[in-house]
Design a protein around this motif. Structure first.
Motif, PDB file in Angstrom:
ATOM      1  N   LEU A   1      79.124  86.760   3.619  1.00  0.00           N
ATOM      2  CA  LEU A   1      78.361  86.339   2.739  1.00  0.00           C
ATOM      3  C   LEU A   1      79.128  85.148   2.124  1.00  0.00           C
ATOM      4  CD1 LEU A   1      77.181  89.536   1.060  1.00  0.00           C
ATOM      5  CD2 LEU A   1      75.725  88.128   2.286  1.00  0.00           C
ATOM      6  N   MET A   2      80.271  85.284   1.940  1.00  0.00           N
ATOM      7  CA  MET A   2      81.204  84.358   1.644  1.00  0.00           C
ATOM      8  C   MET A   2      81.239  83.003   2.640  1.00  0.00           C
ATOM      9  SD  MET A   2      83.356  83.329  -0.828  1.00  0.00           S
ATOM     10  CE  MET A   2      83.938  85.008  -1.330  1.00  0.00           C
ATOM     11  N   LEU A   3      81.174  83.245   3.767  1.00  0.00           N
ATOM     12  CA  LEU A   3      80.986  82.286   5.003  1.00  0.00           C
ATOM     13  C   LEU A   3      79.647  81.512   4.756  1.00  0.00           C
ATOM     14  CD1 LEU A   3      82.467  80.493   7.215  1.00  0.00           C
ATOM     15  CD2 LEU A   3      81.487  82.475   8.576  1.00  0.00           C
ATOM     16  N   MET A   4      78.649  82.196   4.686  1.00  0.00           N
ATOM     17  CA  MET A   4      77.296  81.826   4.489  1.00  0.00           C
ATOM     18  C   MET A   4      77.078  80.894   3.216  1.00  0.00           C
ATOM     19  SD  MET A   4      73.783  83.686   4.751  1.00  0.00           S
ATOM     20  CE  MET A   4      74.157  84.582   6.209  1.00  0.00           C
ATOM     21  N   ALA A   5      77.751  81.369   2.136  1.00  0.00           N
ATOM     22  CA  ALA A   5      77.618  80.618   0.902  1.00  0.00           C
ATOM     23  C   ALA A   5      78.322  79.388   0.917  1.00  0.00           C
ATOM     24  CB  ALA A   5      78.186  81.305  -0.009  1.00  0.00           C
ATOM     25  N   LEU A   6      79.434  79.348   1.682  1.00  0.00           N
ATOM     26  CA  LEU A   6      80.260  78.101   1.986  1.00  0.00           C
ATOM     27  C   LEU A   6      79.499  77.250   2.828  1.00  0.00           C
ATOM     28  CD1 LEU A   6      83.838  79.466   2.468  1.00  0.00           C
ATOM     29  CD2 LEU A   6      82.840  78.012   0.477  1.00  0.00           C
ATOM     30  N   MET A   7      78.857  77.375   3.940  1.00  0.00           N
ATOM     31  CA  MET A   7      78.263  76.681   4.745  1.00  0.00           C
ATOM     32  C   MET A   7      76.774  76.256   3.915  1.00  0.00           C
ATOM     33  SD  MET A   7      78.140  78.861   8.485  1.00  0.00           S
ATOM     34  CE  MET A   7      76.912  77.651   9.057  1.00  0.00           C
ATOM     35  N   ILE A   8      76.178  76.748   3.192  1.00  0.00           N
ATOM     36  CA  ILE A   8      74.948  76.502   2.274  1.00  0.00           C
ATOM     37  C   ILE A   8      75.514  75.292   1.379  1.00  0.00           C
ATOM     38  CG2 ILE A   8      73.519  76.775   0.703  1.00  0.00           C
ATOM     39  CD1 ILE A   8      72.954  79.698   2.067  1.00  0.00           C
TER      40      ILE A   8
ATOM     41  N   ILE B   1      76.120  71.974   3.323  1.00  0.00           N
ATOM     42  CA  ILE B   1      74.869  71.261   3.829  1.00  0.00           C
ATOM     43  C   ILE B   1      74.574  70.759   2.653  1.00  0.00           C
ATOM     44  CG2 ILE B   1      72.704  71.683   4.459  1.00  0.00           C
ATOM     45  CD1 ILE B   1      73.748  74.178   6.198  1.00  0.00           C
ATOM     46  N   ILE B   2      74.583  71.368   1.404  1.00  0.00           N
ATOM     47  CA  ILE B   2      74.117  70.663   0.143  1.00  0.00           C
ATOM     48  C   ILE B   2      75.023  69.698  -0.039  1.00  0.00           C
ATOM     49  CG2 ILE B   2      73.619  70.985  -2.172  1.00  0.00           C
ATOM     50  CD1 ILE B   2      72.675  73.949  -1.580  1.00  0.00           C
TER      51      ILE B   2
ATOM     52  N   ILE C   1      76.623  67.656   1.763  1.00  0.00           N
ATOM     53  CA  ILE C   1      76.413  66.694   2.778  1.00  0.00           C
ATOM     54  C   ILE C   1      74.986  65.739   2.442  1.00  0.00           C
ATOM     55  CG2 ILE C   1      75.833  65.923   5.148  1.00  0.00           C
ATOM     56  CD1 ILE C   1      77.848  68.216   5.917  1.00  0.00           C
ATOM     57  N   MET C   2      73.892  66.438   1.891  1.00  0.00           N
ATOM     58  CA  MET C   2      72.836  65.983   1.858  1.00  0.00           C
ATOM     59  C   MET C   2      72.880  65.167   0.363  1.00  0.00           C
ATOM     60  SD  MET C   2      70.115  69.203   2.580  1.00  0.00           S
ATOM     61  CE  MET C   2      68.805  68.481   2.080  1.00  0.00           C
ATOM     62  N   GLY C   3      73.611  65.948  -0.462  1.00  0.00           N
ATOM     63  CA  GLY C   3      73.696  65.043  -1.727  1.00  0.00           C
ATOM     64  C   GLY C   3      74.576  63.625  -1.467  1.00  0.00           C
ATOM     65  N   THR C   4      75.533  63.804  -0.758  1.00  0.00           N
ATOM     66  CA  THR C   4      76.438  62.656  -0.512  1.00  0.00           C
ATOM     67  C   THR C   4      75.500  61.448   0.384  1.00  0.00           C
ATOM     68  OG1 THR C   4      78.142  63.975  -0.199  1.00  0.00           O
ATOM     69  CG2 THR C   4      78.423  61.606   0.725  1.00  0.00           C
ATOM     70  N   SER C   5      74.612  62.119   1.092  1.00  0.00           N
ATOM     71  CA  SER C   5      73.773  61.264   1.851  1.00  0.00           C
ATOM     72  C   SER C   5      72.639  60.539   0.882  1.00  0.00           C
ATOM     73  CB  SER C   5      73.080  61.869   3.092  1.00  0.00           C
ATOM     74  OG  SER C   5      74.066  62.506   3.890  1.00  0.00           O
ATOM     75  N   LEU C   6      72.110  61.325   0.120  1.00  0.00           N
ATOM     76  CA  LEU C   6      71.198  60.826  -0.957  1.00  0.00           C
ATOM     77  C   LEU C   6      71.870  59.634  -1.873  1.00  0.00           C
ATOM     78  CD1 LEU C   6      69.290  64.078  -1.695  1.00  0.00           C
ATOM     79  CD2 LEU C   6      68.450  62.018  -0.406  1.00  0.00           C
ATOM     80  N   LEU C   7      73.004  59.982  -2.243  1.00  0.00           N
ATOM     81  CA  LEU C   7      73.947  59.240  -2.946  1.00  0.00           C
ATOM     82  C   LEU C   7      74.183  57.777  -2.296  1.00  0.00           C
ATOM     83  CD1 LEU C   7      76.438  61.472  -4.825  1.00  0.00           C
ATOM     84  CD2 LEU C   7      74.323  60.289  -6.033  1.00  0.00           C
ATOM     85  N   ALA C   8      74.500  57.950  -1.080  1.00  0.00           N
ATOM     86  CA  ALA C   8      74.764  56.732  -0.171  1.00  0.00           C
ATOM     87  C   ALA C   8      73.542  56.072   0.066  1.00  0.00           C
ATOM     88  CB  ALA C   8      75.215  57.217   1.158  1.00  0.00           C
ATOM     89  N   VAL C   9      72.469  56.821   0.352  1.00  0.00           N
ATOM     90  CA  VAL C   9      71.049  56.005   0.475  1.00  0.00           C
ATOM     91  C   VAL C   9      70.688  55.329  -0.815  1.00  0.00           C
ATOM     92  CG1 VAL C   9      68.539  56.385   0.895  1.00  0.00           C
ATOM     93  CG2 VAL C   9      70.442  57.489   2.313  1.00  0.00           C
ATOM     94  N   ALA C  10      70.786  55.948  -1.780  1.00  0.00           N
ATOM     95  CA  ALA C  10      70.486  55.292  -3.299  1.00  0.00           C
ATOM     96  C   ALA C  10      71.328  54.002  -3.538  1.00  0.00           C
ATOM     97  CB  ALA C  10      70.642  56.379  -4.327  1.00  0.00           C
ATOM     98  N   GLU C  11      72.669  54.269  -3.028  1.00  0.00           N
ATOM     99  CA  GLU C  11      73.530  53.226  -3.495  1.00  0.00           C
ATOM    100  C   GLU C  11      72.974  51.996  -2.485  1.00  0.00           C
ATOM    101  OE1 GLU C  11      78.193  52.163  -3.282  1.00  0.00           O
ATOM    102  OE2 GLU C  11      77.476  54.045  -2.754  1.00  0.00           O
ATOM    103  N   MET C  12      72.773  52.401  -1.310  1.00  0.00           N
ATOM    104  CA  MET C  12      72.433  51.238  -0.353  1.00  0.00           C
ATOM    105  C   MET C  12      71.027  50.590  -0.859  1.00  0.00           C
ATOM    106  SD  MET C  12      71.759  51.624   3.769  1.00  0.00           S
ATOM    107  CE  MET C  12      73.387  52.375   4.068  1.00  0.00           C
ATOM    108  N   GLU C  13      70.251  51.451  -1.368  1.00  0.00           N
ATOM    109  CA  GLU C  13      68.892  51.020  -1.757  1.00  0.00           C
ATOM    110  C   GLU C  13      69.150  49.988  -2.780  1.00  0.00           C
ATOM    111  OE1 GLU C  13      66.091  54.017  -2.430  1.00  0.00           O
ATOM    112  OE2 GLU C  13      65.688  54.307  -0.337  1.00  0.00           O
ATOM    113  N   ASN C  14      70.246  50.381  -3.794  1.00  0.00           N
ATOM    114  CA  ASN C  14      70.425  49.748  -4.931  1.00  0.00           C
ATOM    115  C   ASN C  14      71.022  48.308  -4.480  1.00  0.00           C
ATOM    116  OD1 ASN C  14      70.782  49.369  -7.966  1.00  0.00           O
ATOM    117  ND2 ASN C  14      72.983  49.676  -7.526  1.00  0.00           N
TER     118      ASN C  14
END
Length: 463
Positions: free
Chosen positions: A10-17, A20-21, A23-36
Motif C-alpha cells: 500500500l505504501m509503495l502504491m501510494a508513492l507511485m500514485i 505520477i501526480i 509528474i503530471m503537475g510538473t508537466s502541466l506547469l511546464a506547459v502552462a509556463e511554455m504557453e505563457n
C-alpha cells in the motif's frame, strides 16, 4: 495458514500514485509556463510589429508634410528627415527608420523604407514601398501646354524706308495681342507647342493673311510660314520641365463615391444631368456619370452670393469656404457675366475626364462682349485634358490648373471689333502664390488622390 503483511504494498502504491501526480503537475506547469512564454513572445512580437508599422506611418506623414511645405524635395532632404529612432506610445516601444531605395522618388514618387520595431528584446522589420503622388502646387502642370491667340500685323517703323526709286519699303512684324502671365508658382510641363502644320490653331483661325490686304502697298511679311508659338503668348517667372503628370483616374472617382455614400451629412450625390447650382445645399458634391457624359455647369454674376444662401450653415466666410465637385463625366464650366468674382471662396473641380472652362460675357441679343473681367480661385484636376476658352479682356485665376494630358489656353477672337484690332489685348493672370492653402483646404487630398499610397507592403522577420 500463512499470514502476509500487505502494508508495504500500500505504501509503495501510494508513492507511485504521488509520483505520477507530481509528474503530471510538473508537466502541466511546464506547459502552462511554455504557453505563457509563447503568449508573452507573441504579445511582444505583435507590439514590435505594431511599432514597425507605426514607424512607417510616421515616415509617411513626415514625407507628406515636406511635400506640402516644399515645392521640390531631394533625396538628401528625405533621408535626413526620416532616418532615426522614434518612440511609439510608450518609452520601451520604438521604431527605427531607414531609407532603402529612393532612386525613383524624384521621377515616379516611389521610395522604399525599412522600419524595425522594438519591444523589449523583440524586433520585427517591415519593408514597404510607398508611392507619393503629391497634389501639385504649380500654377500649371500638364504633359503638353498649348497657348493660342491671334497675332497682329505691326509696321516696324525703324525698318520702313524709301528705296532708290522712291518706293516705300514697309517691313512688318507679328505681335501677339494677348498674354498669359503666370506668377507665384512655376509652370510645369513636358512639352510646349511651338508650331502647328496648319492655319487653324485650336479654336482660333489664323489664316495666312496676305499683307497687302491690310496695307495696300506692303510687301509680304518677313516671317516663317507659321508663327504659332505658345511662348509668344506665355510669360512665366519659373518653368519646370520633364515632370510627372498628375494622375486622377476612374478608380479615384470611385473612392469619392464611396465616401459620398458614407457621409450624407456633407455630401450630395447627383444623378447625371440633374446637377443644379441653385439646388446645392452641401459643400461636397458627387455627380454620377461616365466617360461619355458631358455635364454643363453654369455660373453667372450672382453665383457666389446665392451659394452662401444655398449652403447655409456649411458656408464659412473666408478661406475655409469651399465647393467640391467630383465626377467621371466631362465637366463644362461656363462663367458668363460682365464681372464674376469668385475669389473669396474655393472651387474644386475633379474629373477623370476633360474639364473645359468658358469665360465669356454674352449680351441679351446673343452677341459676345469682350469688355468684361472674371476672378476665380480654383483647383482644377483633370485626368485627361483641361481647356480654357477665353472670350473676355481680363481673367484673374488664383490656383492650380492640372491635366494629365493637354492643357490649352485659347484666347479666342470671337467678339473682337476688327475695326479696333490694333487696340485689342487680352490679359490672363494666373497666380499660384496661395496654392498650398488650396491644397491644405482640401480635406481628402492624401487618402483619395494617391498621396502616400502603399503600392507594395512586404513583411520580413529579422529575428
Amino acid at each position: 495458514m500463512i499470514i502476509r503483511n500487505e502494508k508495504g504494498n500500500l505504501m509503495l502504491m501510494a508513492l507511485m500514485i504521488f509520483l505520477i501526480i507530481s509528474i503530471m503537475g510538473t508537466s502541466l506547469l511546464a506547459v502552462a509556463e511554455m504557453e505563457n512564454k509563447i503568449s508573452f513572445n507573441d504579445r511582444n512580437a505583435k507590439k514590435a510589429l505594431l511599432a514597425a508599422d507605426s514607424g512607417l506611418e510616421i515616415a509617411r506623414n513626415i514625407i507628406i508634410k515636406k511635400l506640402i511645405d516644399e515645392n521640390e524635395l531631394s533625396f538628401a532632404d528625405i533621408k535626413s528627415a526620416l532616418e532615426g529612432t522614434f518612440t511609439i506610445e510608450e518609452p520601451n516601444l520604438k521604431a527605427s527608420i531607414k531609407v532603402k531605395d529612393s532612386t525613383d522618388f524624384n521621377t515616379t514618387g516611389e521610395i522604399e523604407l525599412s522600419s524595425t520595431g522594438k519591444y523589449g528584446r523583440t524586433e520585427k522589420t517591415i519593408v514597404a514601398t510607398f508611392k507619393f503622388n503629391n497634389m501639385p502646387s504649380e500654377a500649371i502642370r500638364t504633359d503638353k501646354l498649348k497657348v493660342a491667340g491671334r497675332y497682329n500685323e505691326k509696321i516696324d517703323e525703324g525698318l520702313t524706308f524709301k528705296d532708290e526709286d522712291g518706293a516705300w519699303i514697309i517691313k512688318t512684324y507679328h505681335k501677339p495681342w494677348g498674354q498669359v502671365e503666370i506668377t507665384g508658382a512655376p509652370v510645369a510641363y513636358n512639352t510646349i507647342v511651338t508650331n502647328e502644320n496648319n492655319s487653324d490653331y485650336f479654336n482660333t483661325s489664323l489664316a495666312d493673311i496676305e499683307i497687302d490686304e491690310m496695307l495696300p502697298h506692303a510687301l509680304p511679311p518677313d516671317r516663317p510660314p507659321h508663327i504659332l508659338n505658345s511662348n509668344d503668348f506665355l510669360n512665366a517667372s519659373s518653368v519646370n520641365t520633364n515632370i510627372s503628370t498628375p494622375n486622377f483616374t476612374t478608380k479615384d472617382v470611385g473612392h469619392f463615391y464611396k465616401l459620398a455614400e458614407a457621409d450624407p451629412k456633407y455630401w450630395s450625390i447627383w444623378d447625371e444631368n440633374t446637377f443644379d447650382f441653385s439646388q446645392v445645399d452641401k459643400p461636397f458634391n458627387f455627380i454620377k456619370g461616365n466617360s461619355t457624359d458631358k455635364l454643363k455647369l453654369k455660373i453667372h454674376n450672382n453665383f457666389w452670393a446665392n451659394m452662401k444662401k444655398w449652403l447655409g450653415p456649411y458656408w464659412q466666410e473666408g478661406s475655409d469656404s469651399k465647393i467640391v465637385i467630383v465626377s467621371e463625366a466631362e465637366l463644362n464650366v461656363e462663367l458668363n457675366g460682365e464681372g464674376i468674382d469668385l475669389s473669396d471662396g474655393y472651387l474644386y473641380l475633379l474629373s477623370s475626364n476633360n474639364i473645359n472652362f468658358d469665360f465669356m460675357y454674352e449680351l441679351q441679343n446673343g452677341e459676345i462682349e469682350r469688355n468684361a473681367q472674371h476672378k476665380l480661385k480654383t483647383y482644377a484636376l483633370s485626368g485627361a485634358n483641361l481647356n480654357l476658352n477665353i472670350f473676355i479682356d481680363h481673367l484673374y485665376i488664383d490656383g492650380s490648373l492640372l491635366a494629365s494630358k493637354d492643357l490649352t489656353i485659347d484666347i479666342s477672337d470671337l467678339g473682337i471689333d476688327w475695326g479696333k484690332i490694333n487696340d485689342a489685348y487680352t490679359s490672363v493672370y494666373i497666380n499660384g502664390e496661395d496654392n498650398k492653402s488650396l491644397i491644405e483646404n482640401f480635406p481628402f487630398r492624401w487618402s483619395f488622390l494617391g498621396v502616400g499610397k502603399t503600392v507594395e507592403y512586404e513583411q520580413k522577420q529579422v529575428k
